[in-house]
Write a protein that holds these residues in place. Sequence first.
Motif, PDB file in Angstrom:
ATOM      1  N   MET A 252       0.857  -1.207   0.000  1.00  0.00           N
ATOM      2  CA  MET A 252       0.000   0.000   0.000  1.00  0.00           C
ATOM      3  C   MET A 252       0.881   1.241   0.000  1.00  0.00           C
ATOM      4  SD  MET A 252      -2.931   1.137   2.726  1.00  0.00           S
ATOM      5  CE  MET A 252      -4.073  -0.149   2.231  1.00  0.00           C
ATOM      6  N   SER A 253       0.484   2.255  -0.728  1.00  0.00           N
ATOM      7  CA  SER A 253       1.250   3.494  -0.794  1.00  0.00           C
ATOM      8  C   SER A 253       0.965   4.358   0.427  1.00  0.00           C
ATOM      9  CB  SER A 253       0.893   4.241  -2.077  1.00  0.00           C
ATOM     10  OG  SER A 253      -0.457   4.651  -2.051  1.00  0.00           O
ATOM     11  N   LEU A 254       1.476   5.564   0.396  1.00  0.00           N
ATOM     12  CA  LEU A 254       1.254   6.505   1.482  1.00  0.00           C
ATOM     13  C   LEU A 254      -0.226   6.857   1.612  1.00  0.00           C
ATOM     14  CD1 LEU A 254       4.201   8.859   0.590  1.00  0.00           C
ATOM     15  CD2 LEU A 254       4.092   7.431   2.615  1.00  0.00           C
ATOM     16  N   VAL A 255      -0.587   7.366   2.779  1.00  0.00           N
ATOM     17  CA  VAL A 255      -1.969   7.822   2.978  1.00  0.00           C
ATOM     18  C   VAL A 255      -2.110   9.308   2.658  1.00  0.00           C
ATOM     19  CG1 VAL A 255      -2.515   6.056   4.677  1.00  0.00           C
ATOM     20  CG2 VAL A 255      -1.560   8.240   5.439  1.00  0.00           C
ATOM     21  N   ASN A 256      -1.048   9.898   2.112  1.00  0.00           N
ATOM     22  CA  ASN A 256      -1.105  11.324   1.802  1.00  0.00           C
ATOM     23  C   ASN A 256      -2.232  11.668   0.828  1.00  0.00           C
ATOM     24  OD1 ASN A 256       1.037  12.154   3.413  1.00  0.00           O
ATOM     25  ND2 ASN A 256       2.560  11.724   1.841  1.00  0.00           N
ATOM     26  N   ASP A 257      -2.575  10.721  -0.046  1.00  0.00           N
ATOM     27  CA  ASP A 257      -3.613  11.015  -1.029  1.00  0.00           C
ATOM     28  C   ASP A 257      -5.007  10.642  -0.547  1.00  0.00           C
ATOM     29  OD1 ASP A 257      -3.161   8.337  -1.020  1.00  0.00           O
ATOM     30  OD2 ASP A 257      -2.938   8.089  -3.184  1.00  0.00           O
TER      31      ASP A 257
ATOM     32  N   PRO B 203      -0.347  -6.893   6.407  1.00  0.00           N
ATOM     33  CA  PRO B 203      -1.350  -5.931   6.892  1.00  0.00           C
ATOM     34  C   PRO B 203      -2.761  -6.500   6.942  1.00  0.00           C
ATOM     35  CG  PRO B 203      -0.632  -5.351   4.673  1.00  0.00           C
ATOM     36  CD  PRO B 203       0.297  -6.421   5.160  1.00  0.00           C
ATOM     37  N   ALA B 204      -3.128  -7.341   5.971  1.00  0.00           N
ATOM     38  CA  ALA B 204      -4.494  -7.885   5.967  1.00  0.00           C
ATOM     39  C   ALA B 204      -4.729  -8.740   7.206  1.00  0.00           C
ATOM     40  CB  ALA B 204      -4.724  -8.702   4.702  1.00  0.00           C
ATOM     41  N   ASP B 205      -3.733  -9.510   7.609  1.00  0.00           N
ATOM     42  CA  ASP B 205      -3.875 -10.356   8.793  1.00  0.00           C
ATOM     43  C   ASP B 205      -3.941  -9.516  10.061  1.00  0.00           C
ATOM     44  OD1 ASP B 205      -3.788 -12.535   7.122  1.00  0.00           O
ATOM     45  OD2 ASP B 205      -1.710 -13.038   7.551  1.00  0.00           O
ATOM     46  N   VAL B 206      -3.053  -8.517  10.157  1.00  0.00           N
ATOM     47  CA  VAL B 206      -3.079  -7.621  11.316  1.00  0.00           C
ATOM     48  C   VAL B 206      -4.419  -6.911  11.397  1.00  0.00           C
ATOM     49  CG1 VAL B 206      -2.091  -5.528  12.328  1.00  0.00           C
ATOM     50  CG2 VAL B 206      -0.575  -7.295  11.393  1.00  0.00           C
ATOM     51  N   ASN B 207      -4.888  -6.389  10.279  1.00  0.00           N
ATOM     52  CA  ASN B 207      -6.134  -5.619  10.273  1.00  0.00           C
ATOM     53  C   ASN B 207      -7.341  -6.493  10.597  1.00  0.00           C
ATOM     54  OD1 ASN B 207      -4.641  -3.379   9.597  1.00  0.00           O
ATOM     55  ND2 ASN B 207      -5.119  -3.480   7.409  1.00  0.00           N
ATOM     56  N   ARG B 208      -7.303  -7.728  10.171  1.00  0.00           N
ATOM     57  CA  ARG B 208      -8.404  -8.651  10.489  1.00  0.00           C
ATOM     58  C   ARG B 208      -8.480  -8.885  11.996  1.00  0.00           C
ATOM     59  NH1 ARG B 208      -7.725 -13.593  11.627  1.00  0.00           N
ATOM     60  NH2 ARG B 208      -5.720 -13.717  10.550  1.00  0.00           N
ATOM     61  N   ILE B 209      -7.335  -9.085  12.630  1.00  0.00           N
ATOM     62  CA  ILE B 209      -7.311  -9.298  14.075  1.00  0.00           C
ATOM     63  C   ILE B 209      -7.751  -8.035  14.811  1.00  0.00           C
ATOM     64  CG2 ILE B 209      -5.818  -9.802  16.047  1.00  0.00           C
ATOM     65  CD1 ILE B 209      -4.088 -11.475  14.089  1.00  0.00           C
TER      66      ILE B 209
ATOM     67  N   VAL C 235      -5.110   9.037  15.170  1.00  0.00           N
ATOM     68  CA  VAL C 235      -4.013   9.973  15.397  1.00  0.00           C
ATOM     69  C   VAL C 235      -2.720   9.155  15.429  1.00  0.00           C
ATOM     70  CG1 VAL C 235      -2.999  11.662  16.971  1.00  0.00           C
ATOM     71  CG2 VAL C 235      -5.504  11.497  16.743  1.00  0.00           C
ATOM     72  N   ALA C 236      -1.848   9.379  14.453  1.00  0.00           N
ATOM     73  CA  ALA C 236      -0.565   8.672  14.400  1.00  0.00           C
ATOM     74  C   ALA C 236       0.553   9.690  14.535  1.00  0.00           C
ATOM     75  CB  ALA C 236      -0.431   7.887  13.102  1.00  0.00           C
ATOM     76  N   MET C 237       1.294   9.610  15.629  1.00  0.00           N
ATOM     77  CA  MET C 237       2.297  10.608  15.965  1.00  0.00           C
ATOM     78  C   MET C 237       3.679  10.226  15.422  1.00  0.00           C
ATOM     79  SD  MET C 237       1.189  11.035  19.979  1.00  0.00           S
ATOM     80  CE  MET C 237       2.362  12.351  20.378  1.00  0.00           C
ATOM     81  N   ASP C 238       4.450  11.249  15.023  1.00  0.00           N
ATOM     82  CA  ASP C 238       5.896  11.099  14.925  1.00  0.00           C
ATOM     83  C   ASP C 238       6.439  11.305  16.331  1.00  0.00           C
ATOM     84  OD1 ASP C 238       6.029  10.697  12.202  1.00  0.00           O
ATOM     85  OD2 ASP C 238       6.581  12.762  11.716  1.00  0.00           O
ATOM     86  N   MET C 239       7.099  10.311  16.881  1.00  0.00           N
ATOM     87  CA  MET C 239       7.563  10.424  18.250  1.00  0.00           C
ATOM     88  C   MET C 239       8.802  11.310  18.352  1.00  0.00           C
ATOM     89  SD  MET C 239       5.124   8.925  19.614  1.00  0.00           S
ATOM     90  CE  MET C 239       5.623   8.859  21.356  1.00  0.00           C
ATOM     91  N   MET C 240       9.209  11.621  19.573  1.00  0.00           N
ATOM     92  CA  MET C 240      10.321  12.545  19.800  1.00  0.00           C
ATOM     93  C   MET C 240      11.571  12.086  19.054  1.00  0.00           C
ATOM     94  SD  MET C 240      10.636  15.354  21.813  1.00  0.00           S
ATOM     95  CE  MET C 240       9.857  15.148  23.431  1.00  0.00           C
ATOM     96  N   GLY C 241      12.118  13.018  18.265  1.00  0.00           N
ATOM     97  CA  GLY C 241      13.333  12.711  17.525  1.00  0.00           C
ATOM     98  C   GLY C 241      13.107  12.249  16.109  1.00  0.00           C
ATOM     99  N   TYR C 242      11.850  12.075  15.720  1.00  0.00           N
ATOM    100  CA  TYR C 242      11.528  11.504  14.413  1.00  0.00           C
ATOM    101  C   TYR C 242      10.783  12.504  13.531  1.00  0.00           C
ATOM    102  CZ  TYR C 242      12.317   6.761  16.322  1.00  0.00           C
ATOM    103  OH  TYR C 242      12.854   5.623  16.886  1.00  0.00           O
TER     104      TYR C 242
ATOM    105  N   TRP D 224       2.139   3.215   9.999  1.00  0.00           N
ATOM    106  CA  TRP D 224       0.775   2.711  10.206  1.00  0.00           C
ATOM    107  C   TRP D 224      -0.095   2.920   8.968  1.00  0.00           C
ATOM    108  CZ3 TRP D 224      -0.439  -0.032  14.486  1.00  0.00           C
ATOM    109  CH2 TRP D 224       0.401   0.101  15.605  1.00  0.00           C
ATOM    110  N   ARG D 225       0.532   3.146   7.807  1.00  0.00           N
ATOM    111  CA  ARG D 225      -0.225   3.505   6.600  1.00  0.00           C
ATOM    112  C   ARG D 225      -1.203   2.422   6.165  1.00  0.00           C
ATOM    113  NH1 ARG D 225       4.941   2.362   5.728  1.00  0.00           N
ATOM    114  NH2 ARG D 225       5.568   0.786   4.192  1.00  0.00           N
TER     115      ARG D 225
END
Length: 340
Positions: free
Chosen positions: A1-6, A313-319, A66-73, A51-52
């Motif tokens: 999957m590409s970025l979620v920017n679009d 991702p499909a397996d993670v998302n299903r769970i 809400v997906a954060m860039d953590m400190m330093g990133y 997490w895209r």
Amino acid sequence: MSLVNDDPRVEHRISKLNGCTYHYLHALPAGGKFVCTVFLIHGWPDISMGWRCQIPVLVDMGCRVVAMDMMGYGGSDAPPVPPNSISLYGLKRAADDIAALAKELGAPKIVLGGHDWGGFVVWRAAQWHPDLVSHVFSVCTPYTPPQETFFSTEDLVKGPLPQFAYQLHLASGEVEKVVHDEHSIRQFLKGMYGAKGPDGEAIFLPERGVLGENLDKIGEGGLLGGEVLDYYVKQYLKHGIHPTLNWYRTRHQNFLDDQALLDKKTITQPVLFIQATRDNVLKPEMSKNMEKFIPNLTRGEVETGHWALTQKPADVNRILSAWFEAQGLVGSKGTGKSSL
């Protein structure tokens, strides 16, 4: 999957939290109505865009994400240490900044999910802010309770976790000497996400760390390429790799902070733990005692390595979807039952 920017539902935002600036992805279902707020916390060397593959699915279910860039990133601050305290990169500070952002966004309750270092963050945030965090999920990262006795990384490597030797290398200051410009950052990121050299050369081994001698050998392939890789490289060029490695220099600081949680070892919130069965660092046997401290634990597993979020991702998302429904956070067709 590409970025979620679009994805028109996703926007980039900036907030000042406890004196530091954070960049985060903020996504709402069409129409702006949501049934719960989900915070997603990445690990190393990831960023919020890690997490895209999950963000669109959670939004489809009716969640605000809400997906954060953590400190330093990425787009968040990267305070130098010294002169600043290493505590800025500690779990307590991360938990407090999550709570500050939740307050700013008007979220009295949040579902909190993490991967890799983000998994460590969400366990402690659930303990530091139990009234805020209603549900917790962690991908790959098992729960480790606060300890009365300090064990250094060296102690862990000599004892039960020899595969943590890479953490000594990441904390040493040596990695920055070889990963320091656009070319080396690009090669490093490709290799960390599975690309190899012509003879199978790797960029990372748990027992050693980053193999700088293999940087120029890494080819294409793996999980990062095209616009996704370009985005990651651009984010890493903002601060370089050094501040992200401060997370590996916080072990004693985190131990000191944990002393206030010694009577809060039990995680009382409903928890989902997703094990990556082929993770060669956060190995399955590390999670065997979690039921002792988490009475309301649901387990899932994905047949893949450490980068489960984008490998399967499909397996993670299903769970995730099944657990969100079982907890009553969303309806069976993405229509929520309650507002958090």
